[in-house]
Scaffold this active site. Sequence first.
Site, PDB file in Angstrom:
ATOM      1  N   ILE A  49      -5.436   1.049   4.174  1.00 22.16           N
ATOM      2  CA  ILE A  49      -4.747   2.272   3.752  1.00 22.16           C
ATOM      3  C   ILE A  49      -3.656   2.686   4.726  1.00 22.16           C
ATOM      4  O   ILE A  49      -2.757   3.454   4.388  1.00 22.16           O
ATOM      5  CB  ILE A  49      -5.751   3.438   3.580  1.00 22.16           C
ATOM      6  CG1 ILE A  49      -5.158   4.519   2.648  1.00 22.16           C
ATOM      7  CG2 ILE A  49      -6.144   4.049   4.936  1.00 22.16           C
ATOM      8  CD1 ILE A  49      -6.153   5.579   2.237  1.00 22.16           C
ATOM      9  N   ALA A  70     -10.556   0.218   2.745  1.00 27.17           N
ATOM     10  CA  ALA A  70     -10.131   1.371   3.544  1.00 27.17           C
ATOM     11  C   ALA A  70      -9.257   0.934   4.713  1.00 27.17           C
ATOM     12  O   ALA A  70      -8.332   1.645   5.109  1.00 27.17           O
ATOM     13  CB  ALA A  70     -11.353   2.129   4.053  1.00 27.17           C
ATOM     14  N   GLN A 121      -7.289  -1.752  -1.687  1.00 28.37           N
ATOM     15  CA  GLN A 121      -8.365  -2.732  -1.793  1.00 28.37           C
ATOM     16  C   GLN A 121      -9.511  -2.503  -0.806  1.00 28.37           C
ATOM     17  O   GLN A 121     -10.678  -2.658  -1.135  1.00 28.37           O
ATOM     18  CB  GLN A 121      -7.786  -4.135  -1.606  1.00 28.37           C
ATOM     19  CG  GLN A 121      -8.631  -5.216  -2.204  1.00 28.37           C
ATOM     20  CD  GLN A 121      -7.845  -6.506  -2.317  1.00 28.37           C
ATOM     21  OE1 GLN A 121      -7.588  -7.175  -1.327  1.00 28.37           O
ATOM     22  NE2 GLN A 121      -7.455  -6.861  -3.530  1.00 28.37           N
ATOM     23  N   PRO A 134      -0.829   1.410   5.977  1.00 26.91           N
ATOM     24  CA  PRO A 134       0.593   1.376   5.567  1.00 26.91           C
ATOM     25  C   PRO A 134       0.943   2.464   4.546  1.00 26.91           C
ATOM     26  O   PRO A 134       2.104   2.836   4.421  1.00 26.91           O
ATOM     27  CB  PRO A 134       0.749  -0.025   4.950  1.00 26.91           C
ATOM     28  CG  PRO A 134      -0.353  -0.835   5.548  1.00 26.91           C
ATOM     29  CD  PRO A 134      -1.495   0.116   5.715  1.00 26.91           C
ATOM     30  N   GLU A 152       0.814  -1.215   0.000  1.00 29.27           N
ATOM     31  CA  GLU A 152       0.000   0.000   0.000  1.00 29.27           C
ATOM     32  C   GLU A 152       0.850   1.269   0.000  1.00 29.27           C
ATOM     33  O   GLU A 152       0.483   2.274  -0.620  1.00 29.27           O
ATOM     34  CB  GLU A 152      -0.949   0.009   1.194  1.00 29.27           C
ATOM     35  CG  GLU A 152      -2.097  -0.968   1.090  1.00 29.27           C
ATOM     36  CD  GLU A 152      -1.738  -2.398   1.475  1.00 29.27           C
ATOM     37  OE1 GLU A 152      -2.567  -3.310   1.265  1.00 29.27           O
ATOM     38  OE2 GLU A 152      -0.605  -2.603   1.984  1.00 29.27           O
ATOM     39  N   HIS A 175     -12.409  -5.147   7.204  1.00 26.71           N
ATOM     40  CA  HIS A 175     -12.930  -4.850   5.868  1.00 26.71           C
ATOM     41  C   HIS A 175     -14.131  -3.910   5.936  1.00 26.71           C
ATOM     42  O   HIS A 175     -14.883  -3.801   4.969  1.00 26.71           O
ATOM     43  CB  HIS A 175     -13.347  -6.141   5.144  1.00 26.71           C
ATOM     44  CG  HIS A 175     -12.238  -7.122   4.973  1.00 26.71           C
ATOM     45  ND1 HIS A 175     -11.832  -7.981   5.972  1.00 26.71           N
ATOM     46  CD2 HIS A 175     -11.423  -7.371   3.915  1.00 26.71           C
ATOM     47  CE1 HIS A 175     -10.821  -8.719   5.541  1.00 26.71           C
ATOM     48  NE2 HIS A 175     -10.552  -8.363   4.302  1.00 26.71           N
TER      49      HIS A 175
END
Length: 695
Positions: A443, A440, A438, A445, A416, A485
């Site tokens: 995000i 939220a 892929q 990293p 990421e 997720h």
Amino acid sequence: MSEGKSKVKKTTVSQDILKKAWKLMCEARAMSDLFEEHKQVTSKYVHACSRGHEAVQLALGLQLKPQDWVAPYYRDDSILLGIGMTPYDCMLQLLAKRDDPFSGGRTYYSHPSLKDDDKPKIPHQSSATGMQAIPTTGVAMGVQYLEKQKIADDFNGQNPVVVCSIGDAAMTEGEVSEALQMAALKQFPIMYFVQDNEWDISANSKETRAQNAAEFARGFKGIEVIKIEGNDFIESYEKLEKAIHIIRTKRRPVLIHASVPLLGHHTSGVRKEWYRDDLEEHEKRDPLPKFRETLLGMDLTEKELEEIQNKAIESVQEQYDNATEAEDPKPEDLFDYDFAPTPITEEKGEREPEGKEATVMVDSALFAMREILSQHPEALLYGQDVGGRLGGVFREAATLAQQFGDDRVFNTPIQEAFIIGSTVGMAATGCKPIVEVQFADYIWPGLNQLFTELSRSYYLSNGKWPASSLIRVPIGAYGSGGPYHSSSIESVLTNIRGIKIAYPSTGADLKGLLKAGFYDPNPVVMLEHKGLYWSKIKGTEKAKTIEPDEEYVIPFGKGRVVLEADDNQVEKGKSMAIITYGMGVYWSTQAAKKFDGEIEIIDLRTLVPVDEKLIYETAKKHSKILVVTEEPEINTFAQALCGLIQRNCFEHLDAPVEIIGSENMPAIPLNSTLEATMLPNADKVAEKIKGVLNY
């Protein structure tokens, strides 16, 4: 003289280059000596110098061409001299002066950003060690992409070289590994120029690494490693010449491991005498007397070298005196270069063309991507699983790789930080990167790159390097996605100044905002609620819309009225308004059915910039406001919105601005009962509406 000659090997380096290198080395040394002499002045703002590193840095800088790219780090002022910058240029940054050519007084010494036609290009450089590796690898990625698409400039075989300068201690950063992995995998035309002085700040190499950079890089198949004694100018020049030739002609990565002494302080704020016990040993490897001895053996006289050195010292002193008298920034300069101007300032195109049926939101996004890629060869899409086999885990990129090829739509490793950070370099080359994270939840990293590099590039480069980047992020809770997720992250993102954030709730808005985000020269994060992609959740059917035409765009900062209250209810003072976005639009519209004509609903569509004008007009019209969010209520964007409304509309309000969001728990549980308990829904919103209306 004869003794000097006996130590010198033959070289192909011209005498003109050798004399120029001596002049610049003397200038660099005069600068570091002068900065130390005037440390009461020069240490007001933290700086570091290239003392001990001058030979290898000049050997590099003198060989770079205007079509090349270089990312110096904070100890690289000799590289800057080598590419044609003057001591005065550097001193303007040292003293944070208004005419500092790199940042206009905004950032530290030797944190360059440069876009001169006659010099190598330098995108914005941050202070965080190792952070330059990903954006600079993104530059190499962009250079390669433009060449493969046959839309690169023609340099008559002298193809651009990209150089990422970095200290050996920074090689232990995880993001450096991501950069090396991609360079090795894709064979980018890049040099990782590693200067190893065996020190971090006060931690030495024995404490901080299992192996040096050369040993480490051999684990990345496809990166050639070249070792250099970096205090020897001729060796450095010849080996760098070989490395540059490899990159220019073979278009593949090389890592240089240059051993150099550290003769100066770590920075002006961390003095070498506080912790160093090897100063005498490092002084023995000083490149300046070593180079002088070499030149004396090559038909250059002591008098000639001394004249050059004395002129350098005098010139540096004169330039320093001039720099101290230069103008400081003005208070109003603070506000320049917040965002680069966008060409999308009004809604254009046809939102609901005739003869079309409503399509699901995810397809509106897909069609937008197809149109962008068809019209713009500089555009490309990459991220995890967006390639041809799957086309995205939500099928949001389905068929795109097949249509546009694997060079334009492709999978990346699970990186990421690289996905986000590479867009800085890509944008600098003229590419228009569209990337995907892929979920939220993934995000985090990449947040380091988003905050440190993307968001600040335009501002800290004094307007030279806007970072045009469109980052798509599926977000929100849907169908028992569980704690990794389902997260909402907008409050973290809205605290990053320098990025724009959209959160559309319909297919038409998603398409219009994707197009606007693509044309925007600033970093744009597009939050796309995965629960709205297919309108499978009861009550979200209106997320399906007729697909707008190809020209349709929506400017950022313009909300929309989803539902208008009845004029009679407004006149009677019996109305209220809901300010919301994303899934909140549908909880609110379902809840509003229980209140005949009393509810007006505003969909913000973009969170940064936010439509303050519409928000305040709405608050003044209805006097009662409820903010609906999927995030927990406390310390959030929605709570800040409540504060803005109360501060700017206080005299017009008949009740406190209320908020409803998720329960204030650390994560969204997997179990569907617990998930439902955690999240807002139409019934919960209706209950909150009742309380606001009855206040």
